[in-house]
Write a protein that holds these residues in place. Structure first.
Motif, PDB file in Angstrom:
ATOM      1  N   TRP A 148      -1.250 -15.835 -13.128  1.00  0.00           N
ATOM      2  CA  TRP A 148      -0.203 -15.518 -14.102  1.00  0.00           C
ATOM      3  C   TRP A 148      -0.163 -16.596 -15.186  1.00  0.00           C
ATOM      4  O   TRP A 148      -0.124 -16.287 -16.378  1.00  0.00           O
ATOM      5  CB  TRP A 148       1.153 -15.400 -13.417  1.00  0.00           C
ATOM      6  N   CYS A 173       6.625  -9.538  -7.673  1.00  0.00           N
ATOM      7  CA  CYS A 173       5.773 -10.475  -6.936  1.00  0.00           C
ATOM      8  C   CYS A 173       6.534 -11.759  -6.626  1.00  0.00           C
ATOM      9  O   CYS A 173       7.112 -12.361  -7.532  1.00  0.00           O
ATOM     10  CB  CYS A 173       4.526 -10.793  -7.760  1.00  0.00           C
ATOM     11  N   ARG A 223       4.837 -15.008  -8.539  1.00  0.00           N
ATOM     12  CA  ARG A 223       4.462 -14.988  -9.959  1.00  0.00           C
ATOM     13  C   ARG A 223       4.826 -16.259 -10.708  1.00  0.00           C
ATOM     14  O   ARG A 223       4.027 -16.787 -11.491  1.00  0.00           O
ATOM     15  CB  ARG A 223       5.069 -13.779 -10.668  1.00  0.00           C
ATOM     16  N   CYS A 280       2.151 -18.681  -9.866  1.00  0.00           N
ATOM     17  CA  CYS A 280       0.789 -18.161  -9.708  1.00  0.00           C
ATOM     18  C   CYS A 280      -0.167 -18.686 -10.794  1.00  0.00           C
ATOM     19  O   CYS A 280       0.123 -18.609 -11.992  1.00  0.00           O
ATOM     20  CB  CYS A 280       0.822 -16.640  -9.753  1.00  0.00           C
ATOM     21  N   CYS A 325      -1.913  -9.737 -13.565  1.00  0.00           N
ATOM     22  CA  CYS A 325      -0.987  -8.977 -12.715  1.00  0.00           C
ATOM     23  C   CYS A 325      -1.341  -7.497 -12.655  1.00  0.00           C
ATOM     24  O   CYS A 325      -1.144  -6.857 -11.621  1.00  0.00           O
ATOM     25  CB  CYS A 325       0.441  -9.130 -13.221  1.00  0.00           C
TER      26      CYS A 325
END
Length: 146
Positions: free
Chosen positions: A108, A99, A102, A105, A116
């Motif tokens: 995350w 990703c 990430r 994020c 995820c």
């Protein structure tokens, strides 16, 4: 501190970037992640018309982290959509997909790998959403209560 990114941003976010493309079928969407996020441009929007960009792309944008987002709980400093996704949605993959967002994020940062593992089934504007996914996406649903 660098602001986190919302992995389910609206197309009108000033800094919206495409980080994945939604494929599969309306009943079984499959998210294909890009190696690098790209800015959502007028050309990309036009290329998917008459569909909405959020029906075809997963978009990231700066996490509002406040009253501008119905999903953000300021008291807990947490995204309630991420909490509901982890609590209610089934695991979609057995290892986190590669990703481009990430590292920044919000999901995350908040939910770790659990977010995820569910992310590949998320469609921001899913016209064929099941009752479960409508429940997950409903900002007035309090299944995320601590």
């Amino acid at each position: 501190m660098t602001p986190t990114l919302c992995p389910s941003a609206p197309a009108n976010a000033a800094d919206a970037q495409v980080f994945a493309v939604i494929g599969g079928s309306p009943a079984m969407p499959e998210v294909q992640y890009l190696d690098q996020a790209v800015p959502l441009s007028a050309e990309l929007v036009a290329s998917v018309a008459p569909a909405l960009p959020t029906e075809v792309f997963r978009l990231s944008g700066a996490c509002a982290q406040g009253p501008d987002c119905w999903h953000f709980d300021e008291a807990r400093s947490a995204c309630r959509l991420a909490i509901r996704t982890v609590r209610l949605a089934p695991v979609a993959v057995h290892k986190p997909p590669r990703c481009a967002i990430r590292a920044q994020c919000q999901w995350w940062a908040q939910e770790g790998v659990s977010g995820c593992l569910r992310c590949p089934q998320v469609v921001t504007n899913d016209l064929a959403a099941s009752a479960l996914y409508r429940r997950v996406a409903d900002p007035f649903n309090h299944d995320d209560a601590a």
